[in-house]
Design a protein around this motif. Structure first.
Motif, PDB file in Angstrom:
ATOM      1  N   ILE A   1       0.861  -1.184   0.000  1.00  0.00           N
ATOM      2  CA  ILE A   1       0.000   0.000   0.000  1.00  0.00           C
ATOM      3  C   ILE A   1       0.898   1.235   0.000  1.00  0.00           C
ATOM      4  O   ILE A   1       1.703   1.416   0.909  1.00  0.00           O
ATOM      5  N   PRO A   2       0.807   2.096  -1.027  1.00  0.00           N
ATOM      6  CA  PRO A   2       1.786   3.173  -1.175  1.00  0.00           C
ATOM      7  C   PRO A   2       1.661   4.324  -0.187  1.00  0.00           C
ATOM      8  O   PRO A   2       2.639   5.000   0.093  1.00  0.00           O
ATOM      9  N   ALA A   3       0.459   4.575   0.344  1.00  0.00           N
ATOM     10  CA  ALA A   3       0.275   5.722   1.235  1.00  0.00           C
ATOM     11  C   ALA A   3      -0.991   5.520   2.061  1.00  0.00           C
ATOM     12  O   ALA A   3      -1.850   4.685   1.732  1.00  0.00           O
ATOM     13  N   PHE A   4      -1.118   6.311   3.129  1.00  0.00           N
ATOM     14  CA  PHE A   4      -2.294   6.236   3.993  1.00  0.00           C
ATOM     15  C   PHE A   4      -2.455   7.585   4.687  1.00  0.00           C
ATOM     16  O   PHE A   4      -1.552   8.427   4.671  1.00  0.00           O
ATOM     17  N   PHE A   5      -3.602   7.801   5.315  1.00  0.00           N
ATOM     18  CA  PHE A   5      -3.862   9.039   6.040  1.00  0.00           C
ATOM     19  C   PHE A   5      -3.931   8.770   7.537  1.00  0.00           C
ATOM     20  O   PHE A   5      -4.510   7.776   7.977  1.00  0.00           O
ATOM     21  N   THR A   6      -3.309   9.675   8.314  1.00  0.00           N
ATOM     22  CA  THR A   6      -3.297   9.551   9.766  1.00  0.00           C
ATOM     23  C   THR A   6      -3.461  10.934  10.397  1.00  0.00           C
ATOM     24  O   THR A   6      -2.971  11.927   9.861  1.00  0.00           O
ATOM     25  N   PRO A   7      -4.131  11.025  11.552  1.00  0.00           N
ATOM     26  CA  PRO A   7      -4.233  12.320  12.226  1.00  0.00           C
ATOM     27  C   PRO A   7      -2.974  12.682  13.001  1.00  0.00           C
ATOM     28  O   PRO A   7      -2.798  13.843  13.383  1.00  0.00           O
ATOM     29  N   ALA A   8      -2.090  11.706  13.229  1.00  0.00           N
ATOM     30  CA  ALA A   8      -0.896  11.962  14.032  1.00  0.00           C
ATOM     31  C   ALA A   8       0.000  13.011  13.372  1.00  0.00           C
ATOM     32  O   ALA A   8       0.380  12.867  12.216  1.00  0.00           O
ATOM     33  N   GLY A   9       0.325  14.046  14.106  1.00  0.00           N
ATOM     34  CA  GLY A   9       1.228  15.074  13.602  1.00  0.00           C
ATOM     35  C   GLY A   9       0.546  16.263  12.956  1.00  0.00           C
ATOM     36  O   GLY A   9       1.206  17.269  12.642  1.00  0.00           O
ATOM     37  N   TYR A  10      -0.751  16.194  12.732  1.00  0.00           N
ATOM     38  CA  TYR A  10      -1.439  17.341  12.123  1.00  0.00           C
ATOM     39  C   TYR A  10      -1.311  18.562  13.033  1.00  0.00           C
ATOM     40  O   TYR A  10      -1.465  18.480  14.239  1.00  0.00           O
ATOM     41  N   GLY A  11      -1.001  19.707  12.433  1.00  0.00           N
ATOM     42  CA  GLY A  11      -0.857  20.949  13.188  1.00  0.00           C
ATOM     43  C   GLY A  11       0.507  21.126  13.830  1.00  0.00           C
ATOM     44  O   GLY A  11       0.712  22.073  14.595  1.00  0.00           O
ATOM     45  N   THR A  12       1.449  20.220  13.528  1.00  0.00           N
ATOM     46  CA  THR A  12       2.802  20.316  14.077  1.00  0.00           C
ATOM     47  C   THR A  12       3.813  20.374  12.936  1.00  0.00           C
ATOM     48  O   THR A  12       3.459  20.322  11.757  1.00  0.00           O
ATOM     49  N   GLU A  13       5.097  20.427  13.290  1.00  0.00           N
ATOM     50  CA  GLU A  13       6.150  20.436  12.278  1.00  0.00           C
ATOM     51  C   GLU A  13       6.144  19.161  11.442  1.00  0.00           C
ATOM     52  O   GLU A  13       6.620  19.157  10.295  1.00  0.00           O
ATOM     53  N   VAL A  14       5.600  18.100  11.989  1.00  0.00           N
ATOM     54  CA  VAL A  14       5.538  16.831  11.257  1.00  0.00           C
ATOM     55  C   VAL A  14       4.731  16.983   9.964  1.00  0.00           C
ATOM     56  O   VAL A  14       4.986  16.281   8.980  1.00  0.00           O
ATOM     57  N   ALA A  15       3.795  17.927   9.951  1.00  0.00           N
ATOM     58  CA  ALA A  15       2.908  18.098   8.800  1.00  0.00           C
ATOM     59  C   ALA A  15       3.533  18.893   7.660  1.00  0.00           C
ATOM     60  O   ALA A  15       2.957  18.954   6.562  1.00  0.00           O
ATOM     61  N   ALA A  16       4.698  19.481   7.858  1.00  0.00           N
ATOM     62  CA  ALA A  16       5.291  20.355   6.843  1.00  0.00           C
ATOM     63  C   ALA A  16       5.474  19.623   5.513  1.00  0.00           C
ATOM     64  O   ALA A  16       6.092  18.564   5.445  1.00  0.00           O
ATOM     65  N   GLY A  17       4.891  20.221   4.458  1.00  0.00           N
ATOM     66  CA  GLY A  17       5.066  19.690   3.113  1.00  0.00           C
ATOM     67  C   GLY A  17       4.210  18.486   2.770  1.00  0.00           C
ATOM     68  O   GLY A  17       4.355  17.923   1.675  1.00  0.00           O
ATOM     69  N   LYS A  18       3.326  18.077   3.673  1.00  0.00           N
ATOM     70  CA  LYS A  18       2.518  16.884   3.429  1.00  0.00           C
ATOM     71  C   LYS A  18       1.087  17.248   3.042  1.00  0.00           C
ATOM     72  O   LYS A  18       0.551  18.269   3.475  1.00  0.00           O
ATOM     73  N   GLU A  19       0.497  16.385   2.253  1.00  0.00           N
ATOM     74  CA  GLU A  19      -0.896  16.589   1.862  1.00  0.00           C
ATOM     75  C   GLU A  19      -1.804  16.405   3.069  1.00  0.00           C
ATOM     76  O   GLU A  19      -1.631  15.488   3.864  1.00  0.00           O
ATOM     77  N   VAL A  20      -2.778  17.324   3.203  1.00  0.00           N
ATOM     78  CA  VAL A  20      -3.730  17.276   4.301  1.00  0.00           C
ATOM     79  C   VAL A  20      -5.133  17.149   3.724  1.00  0.00           C
ATOM     80  O   VAL A  20      -5.504  17.854   2.792  1.00  0.00           O
ATOM     81  N   ARG A  21      -5.911  16.218   4.276  1.00  0.00           N
ATOM     82  CA  ARG A  21      -7.296  16.051   3.836  1.00  0.00           C
ATOM     83  C   ARG A  21      -8.199  15.883   5.043  1.00  0.00           C
ATOM     84  O   ARG A  21      -7.769  15.444   6.111  1.00  0.00           O
ATOM     85  N   GLU A  22      -9.462  16.258   4.837  1.00  0.00           N
ATOM     86  CA  GLU A  22     -10.454  16.153   5.905  1.00  0.00           C
ATOM     87  C   GLU A  22     -11.338  14.934   5.680  1.00  0.00           C
ATOM     88  O   GLU A  22     -11.830  14.709   4.576  1.00  0.00           O
ATOM     89  N   PHE A  23     -11.508  14.142   6.728  1.00  0.00           N
ATOM     90  CA  PHE A  23     -12.409  13.003   6.700  1.00  0.00           C
ATOM     91  C   PHE A  23     -13.332  13.083   7.911  1.00  0.00           C
ATOM     92  O   PHE A  23     -12.855  13.130   9.051  1.00  0.00           O
ATOM     93  N   ASN A  24     -14.631  13.149   7.664  1.00  0.00           N
ATOM     94  CA  ASN A  24     -15.624  13.178   8.747  1.00  0.00           C
ATOM     95  C   ASN A  24     -15.332  14.267   9.767  1.00  0.00           C
ATOM     96  O   ASN A  24     -15.432  14.064  10.976  1.00  0.00           O
ATOM     97  N   GLY A  25     -14.917  15.430   9.243  1.00  0.00           N
ATOM     98  CA  GLY A  25     -14.695  16.579  10.106  1.00  0.00           C
ATOM     99  C   GLY A  25     -13.372  16.607  10.832  1.00  0.00           C
ATOM    100  O   GLY A  25     -13.136  17.481  11.665  1.00  0.00           O
ATOM    101  N   LYS A  26     -12.473  15.662  10.534  1.00  0.00           N
ATOM    102  CA  LYS A  26     -11.176  15.610  11.193  1.00  0.00           C
ATOM    103  C   LYS A  26     -10.071  15.668  10.147  1.00  0.00           C
ATOM    104  O   LYS A  26     -10.208  15.109   9.051  1.00  0.00           O
ATOM    105  N   MET A  27      -8.952  16.352  10.484  1.00  0.00           N
ATOM    106  CA  MET A  27      -7.869  16.547   9.534  1.00  0.00           C
ATOM    107  C   MET A  27      -6.827  15.429   9.661  1.00  0.00           C
ATOM    108  O   MET A  27      -6.481  14.999  10.754  1.00  0.00           O
ATOM    109  N   TYR A  28      -6.350  15.014   8.483  1.00  0.00           N
ATOM    110  CA  TYR A  28      -5.387  13.909   8.410  1.00  0.00           C
ATOM    111  C   TYR A  28      -4.233  14.267   7.486  1.00  0.00           C
ATOM    112  O   TYR A  28      -4.406  15.012   6.521  1.00  0.00           O
ATOM    113  N   LEU A  29      -3.060  13.702   7.790  1.00  0.00           N
ATOM    114  CA  LEU A  29      -1.887  13.845   6.932  1.00  0.00           C
ATOM    115  C   LEU A  29      -1.723  12.604   6.076  1.00  0.00           C
ATOM    116  O   LEU A  29      -1.983  11.491   6.532  1.00  0.00           O
TER     117      LEU A  29
END
Length: 230
Positions: A114-142
């Motif tokens: 599986i090439p990629a997946f979405f996780t809420p871990a790190g959203y809103g922190t430096e971990v999120a820099a440069g990564k695609e962000v999407r919303e699922f069911n009202g929550k943000m994921y990287l």
């Protein structure tokens, strides 16, 4: 295919400068001690090492940091190691600090194809820099990408000559996923047995994932902090 090699030096002999390597274990528990020692002897440098941790100053990956063989560490925990801290603060070592669940899942996804997946871990922190962000069911994921390596090196309690592996307790933590995420997987085992001596229901990693296997020796099995009394 004969997967059995004589020793650790034979197993890692084609790991060249600049390789990306996964190394199993959790803290100092279940690390491939023999293979790390062989890598130190090999002198391979400019390595990218993917591991839960960076060892301690005189054990585990700390030995390779001391010999300046590691260019980049991708880890979830990097405490207990003064040399790691020194190299990081002096700009001598690249470090990608990854949330532990994200690291484990990136490795697992590589093994599953599986090439990629979405996780809420790190959203809103430096971990999120440069990564695609999407919303699922009202929550943000990287979006995080699967994590592959040219070589995966793991240590198991028991293995057979076909590469089937059995781990004990905490040593399964990262090693079972790492064994499936490398182009070439090397397994060192405490007990090397013949096919049929391991019950199929006891196998944690099937031999199809393992390319080289050898029986290790002289394991120290260190503990970072031994507590005998509170």
């Amino acid at each position: 295919m004969n997967k059995v090699v004589a020793n650790a030096d034979e197993a890692v002999k084609d790991i060249r400068d600049g390789a990306t390597i996964m190394l199993g274990g959790f803290g100092l528990c279940g690390i491939p001690e023999n293979s790390i020692a062989a890598l130190v002897r090999s002198g391979a440098k400019e390595l990218t090492c993917i591991s839960n941790n960076a060892g301690v100053d005189d054990f585990g990956l700390g030995l390779m940091l001391k010999t300046r063989q590691i260019k980049k560490m991708m880890s979830s925990y990097v405490g207990e190691n003064a040399e790691f801290e020194r190299q990081l603060l002096n700009g001598e070592l690249e470090v990608d600090l990854i949330p532990q669940g994200t690291l484990a899942t990136r490795i697992q996804m590589a093994g599953m194809g599986i090439p990629a997946f979405f996780t809420p871990a790190g959203y809103g922190t430096e971990v999120a820099a440069g990564k695609e962000v999407r919303e699922f069911n009202g929550k943000m994921y990287l979006m995080e990408h699967a994590l592959h390596a040219s070589f995966s090196i793991v240590k198991a309690w028991k293995g057979d000559t076909m590469g089937n592996l059995v781990f004990r307790k905490t040593t399964r933590n990262f090693s079972t996923s790492m064994a499936k995420a490398g182009d070439i997987t090397i397994a060192e085992v405490e007990h090397l047995v013949q096919p049929g001596e391991i019950d199929p229901d006891d196998v944690h990693v099937a031999g199809i994932y393992v390319h080289r296997i050898f029986q290790g020796k002289d394991y120290e099995k260190r503990i970072e902090r031994r507590t005998v009394k509170l």
